[in-house]
Enzyme design. Structure first.
Site, PDB file in Angstrom:
ATOM      1  N   ASP A  20       0.824  -1.195   0.000  1.00 25.14           N
ATOM      2  CA  ASP A  20       0.000   0.000   0.000  1.00 25.14           C
ATOM      3  C   ASP A  20       0.867   1.258   0.000  1.00 25.14           C
ATOM      4  O   ASP A  20       1.538   1.548   0.992  1.00 25.14           O
ATOM      5  CB  ASP A  20      -0.890  -0.031   1.250  1.00 25.14           C
ATOM      6  CG  ASP A  20      -1.793   1.168   1.394  1.00 25.14           C
ATOM      7  OD1 ASP A  20      -1.983   1.896   0.406  1.00 25.14           O
ATOM      8  OD2 ASP A  20      -2.317   1.366   2.505  1.00 25.14           O
ATOM      9  N   ASP A  57      -2.132   6.247  -4.732  1.00 22.59           N
ATOM     10  CA  ASP A  57      -2.358   5.246  -3.695  1.00 22.59           C
ATOM     11  C   ASP A  57      -2.695   3.892  -4.309  1.00 22.59           C
ATOM     12  O   ASP A  57      -3.822   3.660  -4.729  1.00 22.59           O
ATOM     13  CB  ASP A  57      -3.501   5.735  -2.796  1.00 22.59           C
ATOM     14  CG  ASP A  57      -3.719   4.869  -1.579  1.00 22.59           C
ATOM     15  OD1 ASP A  57      -3.080   3.802  -1.473  1.00 22.59           O
ATOM     16  OD2 ASP A  57      -4.543   5.249  -0.731  1.00 22.59           O
TER      17      ASP A  57
END
Length: 418
Positions: free
Chosen positions: A123, A304
């Site tokens: 992530d 992201d």
């Protein structure tokens, strides 16, 4: 009509297969990971409850990392105002994170001496690493658990910590140990060894064992650099860069450590844009357009990989869908999604501009599927949240480009796919 996997998880989980040699002509020491996409069951239409759950997860993830930024730097993050002012003592409307009916990617790391293997989500929107402990009971059942007593390099740092994602928390003790990513070693990496998992991270809601962030130390709740930053800081990489190609086609995705894979993108289109505030991979989004019209400009965005959607504030999302024939919206608890007639949604896909170059999102990635079984309206992949004042650019966009995360020069690069 496209029937996509409904609302791919905001935690995009990357399966890293065995590391293979770098392609010919690349620097020695670069590690290339073929990525395999794991598809969960597909219902044939968009799961609107999953949408609400996943966007709630985005809100809570950024609230935690904004709070960590202030704790680490002593001042508020420039983007935090609107979101942090919306925090109440407890939001009883938060729905636990689920990943049913989603696309999952997850990756393997090794920890300790001798090594113990774990699957973790990767992530770029967070920094910390956490794993379940052998002391974790029913909430961690089904996961591979870290046993510090079996590692000669493990050190208990004597701190209890809590990481908040979604509705619940991950609670445990801080440890340091050696962590291995594709053969590279992150010495004495600090991470959370969890003695309790919230339902968000229990099987079957969360299939990987833990989570590994790839953002900057400023947003670490543990006050520690990411796995990649620890490796790059040791000076072993040819370049302090990692790059990603994500694809829904099996065998065509990869994570590349220490450089870029020029076989996967058109080199003359590689365009960099500077990180504006170190903490997130935060860059200027120069423009968002659709059907030839600019609907947003000079915006701030966070790149992201742990978010599937393109998420923005209410006014920006409304401007995007305004005047699209047949479009409609639905709002619940500060979350708004939009639909467009399935037969025309391909005419209204977004184009995002970074560093002076425009990159288009395909219909396949923008169309999240029919709003319900048999519906002629399809859900668009730009959603709104009342608690954000910026753009979160997730995998809906990233599947259409080759993305480069340059730690040394503090910049993000995008290129057209080869």
């Amino acid at each position: 009509m496209k029937l996509s996997s409904p609302f791919a998880s905001l935690l995009a989980l990357i399966t890293i297969a065995a590391a293979s040699p770098a392609p010919n002509g690349r620097s020695e020491g670069v590690i290339r990971f073929p990525l395999t996409r794991k598809n969960a069951d597909v219902a044939g239409h968009a799961d609107l409850n999953a949408l609400k759950t996943q966007l709630t997860h985005v809100s809570n993830k950024y609230r935690q990392t904004f709070a960590a930024f202030k704790a680490n730097t002593g001042y508020d993050h420039p983007l935090s105002g609107k979101m942090m002012s919306s925090i109440s003592e407890r939001d009883d409307g938060i729905v636990p994170l689920t990943n049913q009916g989603t696309d999952l990617w997850y990756g393997e790391i090794e920890v300790g001496t001798p090594t113990q293997k774990f699957n973790v989500s990767i992530d770029t929107g967070s920094t910390d690493l956490f794993l379940p402990s052998v002391l974790c009971g029913l909430s961690c059942e089904g996961h591979t658990k870290y046993n510090a007593a079996q590692s000669s390099t493990a050190k208990n740092l004597g701190k209890i910590a809590m990481l908040t994602y979604g509705e619940g928390e991950v609670i445990g003790q801080e440890y340091s140990d050696d962590v291995f990513l594709g053969g590279y070693e992150a010495l004495n990496k600090t991470f959370l060894v969890a003695s309790q998992y919230a339902s968000d991270f229990s099987v079957p809601n969360f299939q990987p064992d833990g989570l590994a962030g790839f953002a900057f130390e400023q947003i670490s709740a543990l006050g520690a650099p990411s796995i990649f930053a620890t490796i790059s800081g040791s000076g072993v990489l040819p370049e302090n860069v990692f790059s990603v190609k994500l694809s829904s086609t099996s065998g065509e995705s990869e994570l590349y450590i220490g450089g870029t894979n020029a076989d996967l993108y058109v080199e003359e289109t590689l365009t960099y844009t500077a990180v504006t505030t170190q903490g997130y991979w935060e860059v200027d989004l120069e423009a968002v357009s659709r059907h030839g019209s600019t609907v947003a400009s000079n915006a701030t965005s966070i790149i992201d990989t742990g978010t599937t959607f393109i998420v923005t504030d209410d006014s920006a999302a409304a401007a995007y869908y305004e005047d699209i024939p047949g479009s409609s919206s639905s709002t619940t608890e500060g979350i708004t999604y939009y639909t467009i007639p399935c037969e025309t949604i391909g005419s209204y896909t977004p184009t995002l501009t970074f560093g002076g170059r425009s990159f288009s999102v395909s219909e396949d990635t923008f169309n999240m599927g029919p709003a319900s079984d048999g519906s002629s309206d399809c859900v668009g992949a730009i959603a709104a949240m009342s608690s954000v004042g910026f753009w979160v650019v997730g995998d809906v966009f990233l599947q259409n480009v080759y993305a480069v995360f340059d730690v040394k020069n503090l910049q993000v690069g995008f290129a057209e796919l080869a």
